[in-house]
Design a protein around this motif. Structure first.
Motif, PDB file in Angstrom:
ATOM      1  N   ARG A  31       0.840  -1.206   0.000  1.00  0.00           N
ATOM      2  CA  ARG A  31       0.000   0.000   0.000  1.00  0.00           C
ATOM      3  C   ARG A  31       0.868   1.246   0.000  1.00  0.00           C
ATOM      4  N   LEU A  34       2.162   1.690  -3.456  1.00  0.00           N
ATOM      5  CA  LEU A  34       1.092   2.183  -4.326  1.00  0.00           C
ATOM      6  C   LEU A  34       0.852   3.666  -4.094  1.00  0.00           C
ATOM      7  N   GLY A  35       0.853   4.082  -2.835  1.00  0.00           N
ATOM      8  CA  GLY A  35       0.673   5.496  -2.519  1.00  0.00           C
ATOM      9  C   GLY A  35       1.819   6.335  -3.053  1.00  0.00           C
ATOM     10  N   GLU A  38       1.443   6.633  -6.760  1.00  0.00           N
ATOM     11  CA  GLU A  38       0.368   7.573  -7.081  1.00  0.00           C
ATOM     12  C   GLU A  38       0.847   9.019  -6.914  1.00  0.00           C
ATOM     13  N   ARG A  39       1.583   9.287  -5.837  1.00  0.00           N
ATOM     14  CA  ARG A  39       2.117  10.640  -5.626  1.00  0.00           C
ATOM     15  C   ARG A  39       3.098  11.006  -6.746  1.00  0.00           C
ATOM     16  N   ARG A  41       3.097   9.877  -9.780  1.00  0.00           N
ATOM     17  CA  ARG A  41       2.300  10.088 -10.987  1.00  0.00           C
ATOM     18  C   ARG A  41       1.695  11.493 -10.996  1.00  0.00           C
ATOM     19  N   ARG A  42       1.114  11.899  -9.857  1.00  0.00           N
ATOM     20  CA  ARG A  42       0.505  13.236  -9.762  1.00  0.00           C
ATOM     21  C   ARG A  42       1.554  14.327  -9.973  1.00  0.00           C
TER      22      ARG A  42
END
Length: 192
Positions: A31, A34-35, A38-39, A41-42
Protein backbone atom coordinates in the motif's frame (compact mmCIF):
# COMPACT_ATOMS: atom_id res chain seq x y z
CA UNK A 1 -8.26 8.41 1.78
CA UNK A 2 -9.41 4.93 2.56
CA UNK A 3 -8.49 3.86 6.05
CA UNK A 4 -7.32 0.33 6.76
CA UNK A 5 -10.23 -1.43 8.36
CA UNK A 6 -12.94 0.63 6.70
CA UNK A 7 -15.57 -1.42 4.93
CA UNK A 8 -14.67 0.19 1.59
CA UNK A 9 -11.06 -0.88 1.86
CA UNK A 10 -9.95 -3.87 -0.21
CA UNK A 11 -7.45 -4.57 2.56
CA UNK A 12 -10.35 -4.87 5.01
CA UNK A 13 -12.26 -7.19 2.67
CA UNK A 14 -9.28 -9.48 2.12
CA UNK A 15 -8.46 -9.42 5.83
CA UNK A 16 -12.04 -10.29 6.82
CA UNK A 17 -12.38 -12.96 4.16
CA UNK A 18 -9.59 -14.97 5.74
CA UNK A 19 -10.98 -14.80 9.27
CA UNK A 20 -9.13 -11.85 10.74
CA UNK A 21 -5.60 -11.70 12.04
CA UNK A 22 -2.82 -9.18 11.53
CA UNK A 23 -2.06 -7.53 8.27
CA UNK A 24 1.40 -8.50 7.01
CA UNK A 25 4.24 -6.07 6.51
CA UNK A 26 4.04 -6.99 2.83
CA UNK A 27 0.48 -5.65 2.63
CA UNK A 28 1.46 -2.41 4.34
CA UNK A 29 4.54 -2.07 2.17
CA UNK A 30 2.50 -2.71 -0.93
CA UNK A 31 0.00 0.00 0.00
CA UNK A 32 2.86 2.36 0.77
CA UNK A 33 4.43 1.65 -2.59
CA UNK A 34 1.09 2.18 -4.33
CA UNK A 35 0.67 5.50 -2.52
CA UNK A 36 4.19 6.52 -3.43
CA UNK A 37 3.62 5.60 -7.07
CA UNK A 38 0.37 7.57 -7.08
CA UNK A 39 2.12 10.64 -5.63
CA UNK A 40 4.92 10.32 -8.21
CA UNK A 41 2.30 10.09 -10.99
CA UNK A 42 0.50 13.24 -9.76
CA UNK A 43 3.81 15.12 -9.56
CA UNK A 44 4.90 14.12 -13.08
CA UNK A 45 1.46 14.94 -14.49
CA UNK A 46 1.49 18.32 -12.76
CA UNK A 47 4.96 19.16 -14.04
CA UNK A 48 4.04 18.06 -17.56
CA UNK A 49 0.97 20.29 -17.54
CA UNK A 50 3.02 23.25 -16.33
CA UNK A 51 5.86 22.92 -18.87
CA UNK A 52 3.27 22.65 -21.63
CA UNK A 53 1.98 26.15 -20.88
CA UNK A 54 4.90 28.20 -19.55
CA UNK A 55 8.67 28.48 -19.63
CA UNK A 56 10.42 25.73 -17.72
CA UNK A 57 12.48 28.41 -15.98
CA UNK A 58 9.29 29.84 -14.47
CA UNK A 59 8.08 26.50 -13.10
CA UNK A 60 8.96 26.08 -9.43
CA UNK A 61 8.88 23.08 -7.14
CA UNK A 62 6.24 24.90 -5.06
CA UNK A 63 4.04 25.37 -8.15
CA UNK A 64 4.43 21.69 -9.11
CA UNK A 65 3.57 20.66 -5.53
CA UNK A 66 0.47 22.85 -5.46
CA UNK A 67 -0.78 21.50 -8.77
CA UNK A 68 -0.10 17.92 -7.61
CA UNK A 69 -1.94 18.51 -4.32
CA UNK A 70 1.22 17.76 -2.39
CA UNK A 71 3.95 19.53 -0.52
CA UNK A 72 7.36 20.63 -1.78
CA UNK A 73 8.88 18.25 0.78
CA UNK A 74 7.16 15.34 -0.98
CA UNK A 75 8.64 16.41 -4.31
CA UNK A 76 12.12 16.59 -2.84
CA UNK A 77 11.62 13.27 -1.07
CA UNK A 78 10.47 11.45 -4.21
CA UNK A 79 12.58 13.20 -6.88
CA UNK A 80 15.27 15.29 -5.14
CA UNK A 81 15.37 17.94 -7.91
CA UNK A 82 13.22 19.67 -10.49
CA UNK A 83 15.52 18.24 -13.17
CA UNK A 84 14.67 14.71 -11.98
CA UNK A 85 10.96 15.46 -12.35
CA UNK A 86 11.50 16.98 -15.80
CA UNK A 87 13.53 13.95 -16.87
CA UNK A 88 10.56 11.77 -16.01
CA UNK A 89 8.24 14.10 -17.96
CA UNK A 90 10.50 14.06 -21.02
CA UNK A 91 11.14 10.30 -20.79
CA UNK A 92 7.40 9.64 -20.73
CA UNK A 93 6.92 11.93 -23.70
CA UNK A 94 9.56 10.01 -25.65
CA UNK A 95 8.05 6.64 -24.70
CA UNK A 96 4.58 7.76 -25.83
CA UNK A 97 6.02 9.11 -29.08
CA UNK A 98 7.86 5.84 -29.76
CA UNK A 99 4.69 3.82 -29.12
CA UNK A 100 2.76 6.04 -31.52
CA UNK A 101 5.42 5.75 -34.22
CA UNK A 102 5.56 1.96 -33.89
CA UNK A 103 1.76 1.74 -34.08
CA UNK A 104 1.57 3.89 -37.21
CA UNK A 105 1.47 2.13 -40.57
CA UNK A 106 4.79 2.11 -42.44
CA UNK A 107 5.84 0.06 -45.45
CA UNK A 108 9.44 -0.37 -44.31
CA UNK A 109 12.13 1.05 -42.01
CA UNK A 110 12.85 4.05 -44.23
CA UNK A 111 9.15 4.84 -44.44
CA UNK A 112 9.03 4.59 -40.63
CA UNK A 113 11.72 7.30 -40.41
CA UNK A 114 9.53 9.62 -42.47
CA UNK A 115 6.45 8.70 -40.42
CA UNK A 116 8.43 9.46 -37.25
CA UNK A 117 9.59 12.80 -38.64
CA UNK A 118 6.04 13.76 -39.65
CA UNK A 119 4.73 12.80 -36.22
CA UNK A 120 7.51 14.75 -34.49
CA UNK A 121 6.79 17.83 -36.61
CA UNK A 122 3.09 17.55 -35.76
CA UNK A 123 3.86 17.33 -32.04
CA UNK A 124 6.18 20.33 -32.22
CA UNK A 125 3.51 22.36 -34.04
CA UNK A 126 0.82 21.40 -31.50
CA UNK A 127 2.94 21.96 -28.38
CA UNK A 128 5.74 24.40 -29.19
CA UNK A 129 6.15 25.57 -25.58
CA UNK A 130 6.69 22.04 -24.32
CA UNK A 131 9.30 21.20 -26.97
CA UNK A 132 11.07 24.55 -26.62
CA UNK A 133 11.27 23.82 -22.91
CA UNK A 134 12.76 20.44 -23.68
CA UNK A 135 15.32 22.04 -26.00
CA UNK A 136 16.27 24.52 -23.27
CA UNK A 137 16.18 22.09 -20.35
CA UNK A 138 19.48 21.31 -18.83
CA UNK A 139 21.28 24.22 -20.47
CA UNK A 140 23.09 24.89 -17.19
CA UNK A 141 23.93 21.20 -16.62
CA UNK A 142 25.50 18.74 -19.01
CA UNK A 143 23.95 15.85 -17.09
CA UNK A 144 20.40 17.03 -17.81
CA UNK A 145 21.23 17.82 -21.43
CA UNK A 146 22.64 14.31 -21.88
CA UNK A 147 19.61 12.75 -20.15
CA UNK A 148 17.38 14.40 -22.72
CA UNK A 149 19.55 14.11 -25.85
CA UNK A 150 21.02 10.62 -25.53
CA UNK A 151 17.80 8.57 -25.61
CA UNK A 152 16.49 10.66 -28.49
CA UNK A 153 19.69 10.32 -30.48
CA UNK A 154 19.69 6.57 -29.76
CA UNK A 155 16.12 6.34 -31.02
CA UNK A 156 16.97 8.00 -34.33
CA UNK A 157 20.16 5.97 -34.64
CA UNK A 158 18.11 2.79 -34.25
CA UNK A 159 15.68 3.99 -36.94
CA UNK A 160 18.58 4.65 -39.35
CA UNK A 161 20.24 1.31 -38.48
CA UNK A 162 16.97 -0.49 -39.24
CA UNK A 163 16.77 1.23 -42.64
CA UNK A 164 20.40 0.27 -43.38
CA UNK A 165 19.69 -3.32 -42.32
CA UNK A 166 16.75 -3.44 -44.74
CA UNK A 167 19.01 -1.99 -47.45
CA UNK A 168 16.78 1.09 -47.72
CA UNK A 169 19.83 3.26 -46.97
CA UNK A 170 23.39 2.68 -48.16
CA UNK A 171 25.58 0.55 -45.90
CA UNK A 172 27.93 3.53 -45.62
CA UNK A 173 25.18 5.54 -43.88
CA UNK A 174 26.36 6.07 -40.33
CA UNK A 175 23.40 5.64 -37.94
CA UNK A 176 25.26 7.45 -35.18
CA UNK A 177 26.00 10.53 -37.26
CA UNK A 178 22.60 10.65 -38.96
CA UNK A 179 20.69 10.10 -35.72
CA UNK A 180 22.70 12.68 -33.83
CA UNK A 181 22.45 15.20 -36.68
CA UNK A 182 18.66 14.85 -36.77
CA UNK A 183 18.38 15.27 -32.98
CA UNK A 184 20.62 18.35 -33.00
CA UNK A 185 18.76 19.86 -35.95
CA UNK A 186 15.42 19.55 -34.18
CA UNK A 187 16.75 20.87 -30.88
CA UNK A 188 18.43 23.77 -32.63
CA UNK A 189 15.20 24.72 -34.40
CA UNK A 190 13.47 25.25 -31.08
CA UNK A 191 16.13 27.14 -29.18
CA UNK A 192 15.36 30.79 -28.75
Amino acid sequence: MIRVGSKESSVFRAHSKFGGGKMTDQGVSSRRELGKAERRRRIVDAAAALVRRTSVDQVSMVEIAERADGSPATLYNLFKTKDAILREVYDEDLAAYQRDVEAAPAANALDRIFVAMDMAADLYRREPIFYRNMAKAGSPTLEMRAAIDEPRAAYWQARVAAAVAEKRLRPAADPGQLGAARAHLVRGAYRE
